[in-house]
Design a protein around this motif. Structure first.
Motif, PDB file in Angstrom:
ATOM      1  N   TYR B  35      67.920  42.326  53.914  1.00  0.00           N
ATOM      2  CA  TYR B  35      67.273  42.443  52.613  1.00  0.00           C
ATOM      3  C   TYR B  35      67.733  43.744  51.966  1.00  0.00           C
ATOM      4  O   TYR B  35      68.103  44.686  52.641  1.00  0.00           O
ATOM      5  CB  TYR B  35      65.746  42.499  52.759  1.00  0.00           C
ATOM      6  N   PHE B  90      67.479  46.682  54.537  1.00  0.00           N
ATOM      7  CA  PHE B  90      66.672  46.441  55.714  1.00  0.00           C
ATOM      8  C   PHE B  90      67.178  45.209  56.448  1.00  0.00           C
ATOM      9  O   PHE B  90      67.430  44.162  55.853  1.00  0.00           O
ATOM     10  CB  PHE B  90      65.205  46.216  55.337  1.00  0.00           C
ATOM     11  N   ARG B  94      63.494  37.797  64.027  1.00  0.00           N
ATOM     12  CA  ARG B  94      62.310  36.998  64.347  1.00  0.00           C
ATOM     13  C   ARG B  94      62.662  35.980  65.408  1.00  0.00           C
ATOM     14  O   ARG B  94      63.818  35.554  65.531  1.00  0.00           O
ATOM     15  CB  ARG B  94      61.869  36.278  63.062  1.00  0.00           C
ATOM     16  N   GLN B 102      58.146  38.667  61.694  1.00  0.00           N
ATOM     17  CA  GLN B 102      59.482  39.158  61.409  1.00  0.00           C
ATOM     18  C   GLN B 102      59.441  40.684  61.505  1.00  0.00           C
ATOM     19  O   GLN B 102      58.630  41.333  60.835  1.00  0.00           O
ATOM     20  CB  GLN B 102      59.927  38.702  60.024  1.00  0.00           C
ATOM     21  N   PHE B 104      61.123  44.384  61.062  1.00  0.00           N
ATOM     22  CA  PHE B 104      62.111  45.053  60.231  1.00  0.00           C
ATOM     23  C   PHE B 104      62.606  46.335  60.886  1.00  0.00           C
ATOM     24  O   PHE B 104      61.860  47.035  61.577  1.00  0.00           O
ATOM     25  CB  PHE B 104      61.515  45.400  58.861  1.00  0.00           C
ATOM     26  N   GLY B 105      63.885  46.642  60.638  1.00  0.00           N
ATOM     27  CA  GLY B 105      64.435  47.917  61.033  1.00  0.00           C
ATOM     28  C   GLY B 105      64.009  49.009  60.064  1.00  0.00           C
ATOM     29  O   GLY B 105      63.366  48.732  59.047  1.00  0.00           O
ATOM     30  N   PRO B 106      64.396  50.264  60.332  1.00  0.00           N
ATOM     31  CA  PRO B 106      63.960  51.392  59.513  1.00  0.00           C
ATOM     32  C   PRO B 106      64.702  51.526  58.191  1.00  0.00           C
ATOM     33  O   PRO B 106      64.292  52.297  57.332  1.00  0.00           O
ATOM     34  CB  PRO B 106      64.221  52.603  60.407  1.00  0.00           C
TER      35      PRO B 106
END
Lengths: 113, 113
Positions: B35, B90, B94, B102, B104-106
């Motif tokens: 994203y 990002f 999942r 889901q 998310f990374g940082p």
């Protein structure tokens, strides 16, 4: 055209009171809705979700309400705590789960001690 | 578990340069996605993958390439960076069940000059 709308960019509440964050959607095919919380410089973290077959889902201090006829959902936080201060994103999917999420622009919640 | 990791955290590119944003997860998740988040906007889906060797486009795929040669890694390539690609990126993953959370990374903050 925005399919998921969070019309309040910001919200400020006192500690211990209720926070109500609102979200509207236009796509009637959405069947799964989620709320994510995001702190600065971090990725979003999942908070709570609701399927379109339900009108309410509760998890501790967090409750999500879904009104399908109005295409509206809301997140209630009771009681609000200073640690809840973050940006909250509403997201929706047509796939019955968290695939291909469509996000709103977010609402920044500030909980004042 | 490290969860979802992204490198680099920050990157500055000049227009026309290419680079790869790395994403890895150690949760054996089948589903991975990218994203982007622009100021005052929600997250928008760029590309996603439902398993090794399988990728598909999201809402804003132009200017980006992806591949998925392993379950763990899902790199995002910018072939010729443009200022419009300045954003925070990002990666998320999942499990197979659509209602799984889901993660998310940082994020990677990319600036294209």
């Amino acid at each position: 055209d925005q399919q998921v709308k969070q019309n309040s960019p910001s919200l400020s509440v006192q500690e211990g009171r209720i926070s109500i964050l609102n979200c509207d959607y236009t796509n009637s095919m959405f069947d799964y809705f989620l709320w994510y919380k995001k702190y600065p410089a971090e990725g979003p973290t999942f908070l709570i979700s609701i399927s379109s077959i339900k009108d309410k889902n509760e998890d501790g201090r967090f409750t999500v309400f879904l009104n399908k006829s109005a295409k509206h959902l809301s997140l209630h936080i009771v009681p609000s705590q200073p640690g809840d201060s973050a940006v909250y994103f509403c997201a929706a999917s047509t796939q019955g789960g968290s695939e291909k999420l469509v996000f709103g622009k977010g609402t920044k919640l500030t909980v004042n001690p | 578990n490290a969860g979802v990791t992204q490198t680099p955290k920050f990157q500055v590119l000049k227009t026309g340069q290419s680079m790869t944003l790395q994403c890895a997860q150690d949760m054996n998740h089948e589903y991975m996605s990218w994203y982007r988040q622009d100021p005052g906007m929600g997250l928008r889906l760029i590309h996603y993958s439902v398993g090794a060797g399988i990728t598909d486009q999201g809402e804003v795929p132009n200017g980006y390439n992806v591949s998925r040669s392993t379950t763990e890694d899902f790199p995002l390539r910018l072939l010729s960076a443009a200022p419009s690609q300045t954003s925070v990126y990002f990666c998320a993953s999942r499990g197979l069940v659509s209602t799984d959370t889901q993660y998310f990374g940082p994020g990677t903050r990319l600036t294209v000059l």
